[in-house]
Design an enzyme around this catalytic site. Structure first.
Site, PDB file in Angstrom:
ATOM      1  N   LYS A   1       0.834  -1.208   0.000  1.00  0.00           N
ATOM      2  CA  LYS A   1       0.000   0.000   0.000  1.00  0.00           C
ATOM      3  C   LYS A   1       0.870   1.259   0.000  1.00  0.00           C
ATOM      4  O   LYS A   1       0.569   2.237  -0.691  1.00  0.00           O
ATOM      5  CB  LYS A   1      -0.938  -0.012   1.214  1.00  0.00           C
ATOM      6  CG  LYS A   1      -1.835   1.196   1.317  1.00  0.00           C
ATOM      7  CD  LYS A   1      -2.842   1.236   0.203  1.00  0.00           C
ATOM      8  CE  LYS A   1      -3.775   2.422   0.340  1.00  0.00           C
ATOM      9  NZ  LYS A   1      -4.569   2.628  -0.845  1.00  0.00           N
ATOM     10  N   GLU A   2       1.929   1.241   0.776  1.00  0.00           N
ATOM     11  CA  GLU A   2       2.782   2.424   0.909  1.00  0.00           C
ATOM     12  C   GLU A   2       3.537   2.757  -0.374  1.00  0.00           C
ATOM     13  O   GLU A   2       3.565   3.915  -0.791  1.00  0.00           O
ATOM     14  CB  GLU A   2       3.797   2.234   2.042  1.00  0.00           C
ATOM     15  CG  GLU A   2       3.201   2.285   3.431  1.00  0.00           C
ATOM     16  CD  GLU A   2       2.702   3.658   3.832  1.00  0.00           C
ATOM     17  OE1 GLU A   2       3.073   4.670   3.202  1.00  0.00           O
ATOM     18  OE2 GLU A   2       1.917   3.734   4.784  1.00  0.00           O
ATOM     19  N   SER A   3       4.189   1.756  -0.991  1.00  0.00           N
ATOM     20  CA  SER A   3       5.108   2.060  -2.088  1.00  0.00           C
ATOM     21  C   SER A   3       5.017   1.116  -3.281  1.00  0.00           C
ATOM     22  O   SER A   3       5.834   1.231  -4.196  1.00  0.00           O
ATOM     23  CB  SER A   3       6.538   2.024  -1.563  1.00  0.00           C
ATOM     24  OG  SER A   3       6.877   0.686  -1.221  1.00  0.00           O
TER      25      SER A   3
END
Length: 142
Positions: A33-35
């Protein structure tokens, strides 16, 4: 470097996992989700690396190179451990604190009313069945 193969950062997570830290697949879902698994990612707000830590958070958790996947995952793991401890093991609140800050979770008495944070928590918690997936398999996309 573009995205790392999922099995690579999962092995990093396994090496960094300490004590009773939450499930490895949960960290994988969070990293995706982050990167999207890109260790060189930089957000418009200044978050950096695989786990998108802000500079102040990097400093707080001893991350000197946010683009080093081991340091980035280590910083995320420490931050999530603190959040899980502070919020009684409530994974949704720990995620909200990671995204919006612990102060905002305390201030609002739960997941803050920020659309970004609500979507963040919902997206990762929606992957909960994948948390039980074997560590060496790529993540499911459905």
């Amino acid at each position: 470097m573009s995205s790392l193969p999922p099995n690579i950062f999962l092995k990093m997570i396994q090496k960094l996992k300490q004590g009773r830290l939450h499930k490895l697949q949960a960290l994988r879902a969070q990293i995706l989700k982050e990167s999207s698994g890109n260790p060189n990612a930089v957000s418009p707000k200044g978050a950096q690396g695989l786990t998108q830590l802000m500079p102040a958070t990097q400093k707080r958790f001893g991350v000197t190179d946010p683009f080093d996947p081991f340091q980035s995952i280590g910083g995320m793991a420490k931050y999530m451990r603190i959040n899980l401890d502070e919020f009684g093991g409530d994974y949704s609140l720990a995620l909200a604190a990671y995204n919006a800050g612990e102060g905002n979770v305390r201030k609002h008495g739960g997941i803050p009313p920020f659309k970004e944070t609500q979507n963040y928590v919902k997206s990762i918690m929606g992957r909960k069945p994948a948390f039980r997936q074997p560590i060496d398999q790529p993540p499911r996309t459905n």
